[in-house]
Design a protein around this motif. Structure first.
Motif, mmCIF file in Angstrom:
data_model
loop_
_atom_site.group_PDB
_atom_site.id
_atom_site.type_symbol
_atom_site.label_atom_id
_atom_site.label_comp_id
_atom_site.label_asym_id
_atom_site.label_seq_id
_atom_site.Cartn_x
_atom_site.Cartn_y
_atom_site.Cartn_z
ATOM 1 N N ARG A 21 0.828 -1.208 0.000
ATOM 2 C CA ARG A 21 0.000 0.000 0.000
ATOM 3 C C ARG A 21 0.865 1.262 0.000
ATOM 4 O O ARG A 21 0.512 2.286 -0.590
ATOM 5 N N ALA A 22 2.003 1.197 0.715
ATOM 6 C CA ALA A 22 2.887 2.360 0.785
ATOM 7 C C ALA A 22 3.527 2.674 -0.560
ATOM 8 O O ALA A 22 3.942 3.806 -0.800
ATOM 9 N N ASP A 26 -0.566 7.555 -4.174
ATOM 10 C CA ASP A 26 -1.362 8.191 -3.125
ATOM 11 C C ASP A 26 -2.587 8.848 -3.779
ATOM 12 O O ASP A 26 -2.465 9.777 -4.569
ATOM 13 N N THR A 28 -4.972 10.495 -2.265
ATOM 14 C CA THR A 28 -5.573 11.531 -1.426
ATOM 15 C C THR A 28 -6.098 12.722 -2.233
ATOM 16 O O THR A 28 -7.225 13.181 -1.993
ATOM 17 N N GLN A 160 -0.288 17.761 -0.538
ATOM 18 C CA GLN A 160 -0.732 16.713 -1.460
ATOM 19 C C GLN A 160 -0.232 16.922 -2.892
ATOM 20 O O GLN A 160 -0.524 16.118 -3.778
ATOM 21 N N ALA A 163 1.735 14.027 -4.629
ATOM 22 C CA ALA A 163 0.826 12.937 -4.992
ATOM 23 C C ALA A 163 -0.008 13.317 -6.213
ATOM 24 O O ALA A 163 -0.242 12.486 -7.111
ATOM 25 N N GLY A 295 3.950 5.831 -4.274
ATOM 26 C CA GLY A 295 3.578 6.207 -2.918
ATOM 27 C C GLY A 295 4.726 6.777 -2.123
ATOM 28 O O GLY A 295 4.529 7.578 -1.196
ATOM 29 N N SER A 298 5.821 11.124 -1.761
ATOM 30 C CA SER A 298 5.417 12.088 -0.736
ATOM 31 C C SER A 298 6.301 12.032 0.504
ATOM 32 O O SER A 298 6.232 12.925 1.342
ATOM 33 N N ARG A 299 7.128 10.998 0.623
ATOM 34 C CA ARG A 299 7.980 10.863 1.805
ATOM 35 C C ARG A 299 9.409 11.326 1.562
ATOM 36 O O ARG A 299 10.270 11.174 2.428
#
Length: 444
Positions: A21-22, A26, A28, A160, A163, A295, A298-299
């Motif tokens: 999932r990670a 994303d 969002t 966001q 993403a 994903g 964003s990190r």
């Protein structure tokens, strides 16, 4: 006795499902913003329709003229309108309602597709309308793209944006892979006229979706579009060396390592003419692989370093592709190059969208349009010229190595790009605070 504090238990390692999932995109921005959903869907419809015309126009020219020069001239008539109207479109995007600009240009593009359809339905289709329409499409695209890019930070939350950029990239890659394939089938079985008709229908649907976007007016103190306004945007870009670095690195990467013009000759050299279509699509496959596992984007906070490393990876992958003698290895490294290019593009866009003030975003988007459109055009000239002076393989691998060297030189020359960190950069912090204040004002 004073009881001891209990040591925190170690957090459990994520399950395989959690790790998967990670990696997935994303979603969002899709869930949080109805306007983003509408724009994403409108763009997806347009991408598919546009690829029908993208394939149909050169094929029709080939059928009408039988000349490779006549087909290649399409790129020449597109370049100048894209440059001129891209800069003017950036100024327009800052001076008027961005939603209206998107709507009017999208409708205009639909009318131009209808002109291609009418020309095709004539008993003897004419050649000159194909060039005129190509030039006008390029002009309208130049007017529209800055507004499309500049509106995203208004409809998506600041945190966001990476993403949202990844999702927009995914939309384009799906179209880049599936669009030409669908176009080939449609044209083969139903003809050029049906392909143009589908493109007209796609624009009609896209306009309906875009019509439901919320208004996006210019700021109250926005000036009318002018040369002075364009120069103001250019001065701002020059003052931001990390922005300048993103433009320069993209231009260098595309100029030295964009050899698509000589793919037909490379396919002959590999004795794999059957793989020419795969060579053109390999980069998009690599790009799709990145966005389907985006994903992690964003990190990441050190966006500048990712731009540099990925651009160097693009050049290195192209160089290795030029060295390979096995077609499957060539395709593998072309896909790797496409993946690196997408990583670089994601983080370039993140830097742009997270740091450029809203009142300048349209003009800077016009400059960005030049950086990622002129480079590939000049890169094809470079690739063809080098191949003529040496040979096809040398053109590919030497261009890749030149890309790596130029990216390294630019990284050393522009240390602000390498040190960029979205958590601490003054421009990113200022934009984050402004967005937070706007959200509080809106809620009140």
């Amino acid at each position: 006795m004073v009881p001891r504090e209990r040591a925190p238990s170690p957090s459990p390692s994520p399950s395989p499902v959690g790790r998967l999932r990670a990696l997935l995109p994303d979603l969002t921005p899709w869930h949080a913003s109805a306007d983003f959903r509408r724009m994403w869907l409108a763009g997806l419809v347009t991408v598919f329709g546009s690829f029908l015309t993208f394939v149909a126009v050169p094929l029709q020219l080939k059928e009408l003229t039988g000349s490779t020069l006549a087909v290649g001239a399409i790129g020449a008539v597109e370049l100048v309108p894209l440059i001129v109207f891209g800069l003017y479109g950036g100024a327009l995007a800052d001076a008027m309602d961005r939603r209206k600009l998107i709507l009017w240009t999208e409708a205009g593009l639909g009318v131009l597709s209808a002109m291609l359809l009418l020309n095709t339905l004539l008993p003897h289709p004419m050649i000159w309308p194909l060039y005129v329409v190509a030039a006008l499409v390029s002009a309208l695209t130049g007017l529209q793209r800055p507004a499309l890019q500049a509106i995203v930070p208004r409809i998506v939350a600041h945190d966001q944006l990476p993403a949202a950029i990844a999702l927009n990239s995914l939309r384009w890659q799906v179209g880049a892979i599936a669009g030409p394939s669908v176009a080939g089938v449609v044209i083969a079985f139903s003809g050029l006229g049906f392909a143009y008709a589908l493109d007209v229908a796609s624009y009609a649907l896209s306009v309906l979706l875009a019509f439901r976007l919320a208004p996006s007016p210019a700021s109250h103190d926005a000036e009318k579009p002018s040369l002075r306004g364009v120069l103001e945007g250019a001065r701002y870009a020059w003052s931001r060396k990390e922005l300048l670095g993103t433009y320069a690195i993209d231009m260098a990467a595309m100029f030295f390592a964009f050899p698509t013009a000589i793919f037909p000759f490379l396919a002959d050299d590999l004795d794999a003419r059957w793989a020419l279509g795969l060579m053109y699509g390999a980069g998009a496959v690599g790009s799709l692989g990145v966005t389907l596992t985006s994903g992690w984007v964003s990190r990441v906070d050190r966006h500048g370093r990712m731009v540099v490393y990925a651009a160097a990876g693009w050049g290195l992958a192209m160089a290795v592709a030029g060295w390979m003698h096995n077609i499957w290895l060539v395709l593998l490294f072309l896909a790797a190059a496409g993946a690196c290019d997408t990583v670089s593009g994601l983080f370039r866009s993140a830097i742009w969208d997270q740091t450029i003030p809203d009142e300048l975003r349209g003009r800077l988007a016009g400059i960005e349009l030049l950086s990622y459109s002129v480079g590939p055009q000049l890169g094809q000239v470079r690739a063809g010229g080098t191949a003529a002076l040496t040979n096809v393989r040398t053109s590919v691998w030497a261009g890749g190595l030149a890309c790596v060297a130029s990216v390294g030189l630019l990284a050393v020359s522009l240390p602000k790009l390498m040190s960029y960190d979205q958590r601490t950069d003054e421009h990113a912090v200022r934009m984050r605070e402004r967005k937070a204040a706007e959200a509080v004002t809106t809620a009140a």
